[in-house]
Design a protein around this motif. Sequence first.
Motif, PDB file in Angstrom:
ATOM      1  N   TRP A  16       0.806  -1.216   0.000  1.00 38.64           N
ATOM      2  CA  TRP A  16       0.000   0.000   0.000  1.00 38.64           C
ATOM      3  C   TRP A  16       0.846   1.276   0.000  1.00 38.64           C
ATOM      4  CZ3 TRP A  16       1.702   2.034   4.479  1.00 38.64           C
ATOM      5  CH2 TRP A  16       1.999   1.179   5.529  1.00 38.64           C
ATOM      6  N   MET A  17       2.149   1.143  -0.082  1.00 35.99           N
ATOM      7  CA  MET A  17       3.045   2.299  -0.028  1.00 35.99           C
ATOM      8  C   MET A  17       2.760   3.352  -1.115  1.00 35.99           C
ATOM      9  SD  MET A  17       5.327   3.754   1.727  1.00 35.99           S
ATOM     10  CE  MET A  17       5.730   2.426   2.822  1.00 35.99           C
ATOM     11  N   PRO A  18       2.422   2.986  -2.364  1.00 33.70           N
ATOM     12  CA  PRO A  18       2.179   4.025  -3.376  1.00 33.70           C
ATOM     13  C   PRO A  18       1.108   5.042  -2.978  1.00 33.70           C
ATOM     14  CG  PRO A  18       2.360   1.896  -4.427  1.00 33.70           C
ATOM     15  CD  PRO A  18       2.356   1.640  -2.937  1.00 33.70           C
ATOM     16  N   ARG A  19       0.124   4.618  -2.161  1.00 38.30           N
ATOM     17  CA  ARG A  19      -0.928   5.541  -1.741  1.00 38.30           C
ATOM     18  C   ARG A  19      -0.392   6.687  -0.897  1.00 38.30           C
ATOM     19  NH1 ARG A  19      -5.152   1.630   0.940  1.00 38.30           N
ATOM     20  NH2 ARG A  19      -3.398   0.234   0.887  1.00 38.30           N
ATOM     21  N   TYR A  20       0.737   6.454  -0.237  1.00 43.78           N
ATOM     22  CA  TYR A  20       1.284   7.447   0.679  1.00 43.78           C
ATOM     23  C   TYR A  20       2.464   8.224   0.097  1.00 43.78           C
ATOM     24  CZ  TYR A  20      -1.855   5.390   3.991  1.00 43.78           C
ATOM     25  OH  TYR A  20      -3.001   4.968   4.602  1.00 43.78           O
ATOM     26  N   LEU A  21       2.694   8.096  -1.196  1.00 43.98           N
ATOM     27  CA  LEU A  21       3.809   8.809  -1.811  1.00 43.98           C
ATOM     28  C   LEU A  21       3.721  10.329  -1.609  1.00 43.98           C
ATOM     29  CD1 LEU A  21       6.464   8.412  -3.202  1.00 43.98           C
ATOM     30  CD2 LEU A  21       5.295   8.488  -5.387  1.00 43.98           C
ATOM     31  N   PRO A  22       2.552  10.952  -1.727  1.00 42.80           N
ATOM     32  CA  PRO A  22       2.504  12.403  -1.486  1.00 42.80           C
ATOM     33  C   PRO A  22       2.979  12.784  -0.075  1.00 42.80           C
ATOM     34  CG  PRO A  22       0.526  11.701  -2.620  1.00 42.80           C
ATOM     35  CD  PRO A  22       1.259  10.449  -2.227  1.00 42.80           C
ATOM     36  N   GLN A  23       2.604  11.996   0.931  1.00 39.60           N
ATOM     37  CA  GLN A  23       3.039  12.278   2.300  1.00 39.60           C
ATOM     38  C   GLN A  23       4.543  12.022   2.458  1.00 39.60           C
ATOM     39  OE1 GLN A  23       0.341  10.483   1.483  1.00 39.60           O
ATOM     40  NE2 GLN A  23      -1.377  11.542   2.429  1.00 39.60           N
ATOM     41  N   ILE A  24       5.054  11.001   1.784  1.00 33.92           N
ATOM     42  CA  ILE A  24       6.488  10.697   1.831  1.00 33.92           C
ATOM     43  C   ILE A  24       7.273  11.855   1.228  1.00 33.92           C
ATOM     44  CG2 ILE A  24       8.287   9.156   0.930  1.00 33.92           C
ATOM     45  CD1 ILE A  24       6.126   6.904   1.081  1.00 33.92           C
ATOM     46  N   VAL A  25       6.793  12.382   0.107  1.00 36.87           N
ATOM     47  CA  VAL A  25       7.460  13.517  -0.545  1.00 36.87           C
ATOM     48  C   VAL A  25       7.445  14.730   0.378  1.00 36.87           C
ATOM     49  CG1 VAL A  25       7.300  15.149  -2.476  1.00 36.87           C
ATOM     50  CG2 VAL A  25       7.074  12.690  -2.885  1.00 36.87           C
ATOM     51  N   LYS A  26       6.321  14.993   1.053  1.00 36.15           N
ATOM     52  CA  LYS A  26       6.253  16.127   1.985  1.00 36.15           C
ATOM     53  C   LYS A  26       7.249  15.954   3.126  1.00 36.15           C
ATOM     54  CE  LYS A  26       1.522  17.477   1.051  1.00 36.15           C
ATOM     55  NZ  LYS A  26       0.143  17.510   1.506  1.00 36.15           N
ATOM     56  N   CYS A  27       7.328  14.753   3.670  1.00 31.37           N
ATOM     57  CA  CYS A  27       8.286  14.463   4.746  1.00 31.37           C
ATOM     58  C   CYS A  27       9.717  14.676   4.254  1.00 31.37           C
ATOM     59  CB  CYS A  27       8.080  13.035   5.234  1.00 31.37           C
ATOM     60  SG  CYS A  27       9.199  12.546   6.548  1.00 31.37           S
ATOM     61  N   ASP A  28      10.016  14.185   3.053  1.00 26.02           N
ATOM     62  CA  ASP A  28      11.340  14.360   2.467  1.00 26.02           C
ATOM     63  C   ASP A  28      11.663  15.841   2.297  1.00 26.02           C
ATOM     64  OD1 ASP A  28      13.772  13.237   1.158  1.00 26.02           O
ATOM     65  OD2 ASP A  28      12.932  14.196  -0.618  1.00 26.02           O
ATOM     66  N   ASN A  29      10.692  16.612   1.830  1.00 28.85           N
ATOM     67  CA  ASN A  29      10.896  18.050   1.637  1.00 28.85           C
ATOM     68  C   ASN A  29      11.189  18.763   2.960  1.00 28.85           C
ATOM     69  OD1 ASN A  29      10.573  17.877  -1.124  1.00 28.85           O
ATOM     70  ND2 ASN A  29       8.414  18.421  -1.071  1.00 28.85           N
ATOM     71  N   VAL A  30      10.512  18.361   4.031  1.00 27.84           N
ATOM     72  CA  VAL A  30      10.763  18.953   5.353  1.00 27.84           C
ATOM     73  C   VAL A  30      12.190  18.638   5.793  1.00 27.84           C
ATOM     74  CG1 VAL A  30      10.166  18.793   7.808  1.00 27.84           C
ATOM     75  CG2 VAL A  30       8.358  19.016   6.092  1.00 27.84           C
ATOM     76  N   ILE A  31      12.597  17.390   5.660  1.00 28.39           N
ATOM     77  CA  ILE A  31      13.961  17.004   6.044  1.00 28.39           C
ATOM     78  C   ILE A  31      14.982  17.776   5.222  1.00 28.39           C
ATOM     79  CG2 ILE A  31      15.639  15.101   6.044  1.00 28.39           C
ATOM     80  CD1 ILE A  31      13.213  13.244   6.678  1.00 28.39           C
ATOM     81  N   ARG A  32      14.740  17.894   3.922  1.00 29.07           N
ATOM     82  CA  ARG A  32      15.674  18.614   3.047  1.00 29.07           C
ATOM     83  C   ARG A  32      15.752  20.088   3.446  1.00 29.07           C
ATOM     84  NH1 ARG A  32      17.788  15.651  -0.226  1.00 29.07           N
ATOM     85  NH2 ARG A  32      18.639  17.264  -1.555  1.00 29.07           N
ATOM     86  N   THR A  33      14.626  20.682   3.788  1.00 30.81           N
ATOM     87  CA  THR A  33      14.618  22.084   4.210  1.00 30.81           C
ATOM     88  C   THR A  33      15.374  22.253   5.526  1.00 30.81           C
ATOM     89  OG1 THR A  33      12.520  22.491   3.092  1.00 30.81           O
ATOM     90  CG2 THR A  33      13.127  24.031   4.842  1.00 30.81           C
ATOM     91  N   LEU A  34      15.125  21.379   6.485  1.00 28.81           N
ATOM     92  CA  LEU A  34      15.781  21.475   7.796  1.00 28.81           C
ATOM     93  C   LEU A  34      17.287  21.253   7.718  1.00 28.81           C
ATOM     94  CD1 LEU A  34      13.181  19.599  10.041  1.00 28.81           C
ATOM     95  CD2 LEU A  34      13.642  22.062   9.977  1.00 28.81           C
TER      96      LEU A  34
END
Length: 157
Positions: A16-34
């Motif tokens: 079911w991981m593909p369903r959560y790709l948008p949330q994964i991308v948001k999490c990745d973006n937060v880490i990259r920003t921090l």
Amino acid sequence: MGLLTPLAVRIGSIPWMPRYLPQIVKCDNVIRTLTGERYGLLDIAGLPNTTVVVAGRRSGVERQTRLLAVPRSGGRWLIAGSYFGGEKTPQWVYNLRATDSAEIIDRGRRRAVRVAELHDDHRAAAWQELRSVWPNFDLYEKRTDRLIPVFELTPTD
């Protein structure tokens, strides 16, 4: 590969991981920003990656997508439009198909690249390289009826 790579492989195999790709991308973006763009989820997992920068095929707006990528000699990279084996092809694939050039951002350095979608024997050989870094590509291939596109990005400078 890093200490967390086996965990990343297990997480990447969840159906079911593909369903959560948008949330994964948001999490990745937060880490990259921090971290000042130095680290993201793929870095934490010990996986090679790059950011592909390509203009939208219709809008012309620059789009950036962080992707698992396999480095090759000469600064070249392999990427695959797997989308966790989802049934839809990622939009960035269509944007790459609409051009022969793009850019990558690797370790903070932006470089122009020539884009080549691989086919037949070239794709098969590249697919084996991709699988050696990310074994879940086998699983993704089984999850979908589409042929997962493979691209080689070659620096032009």
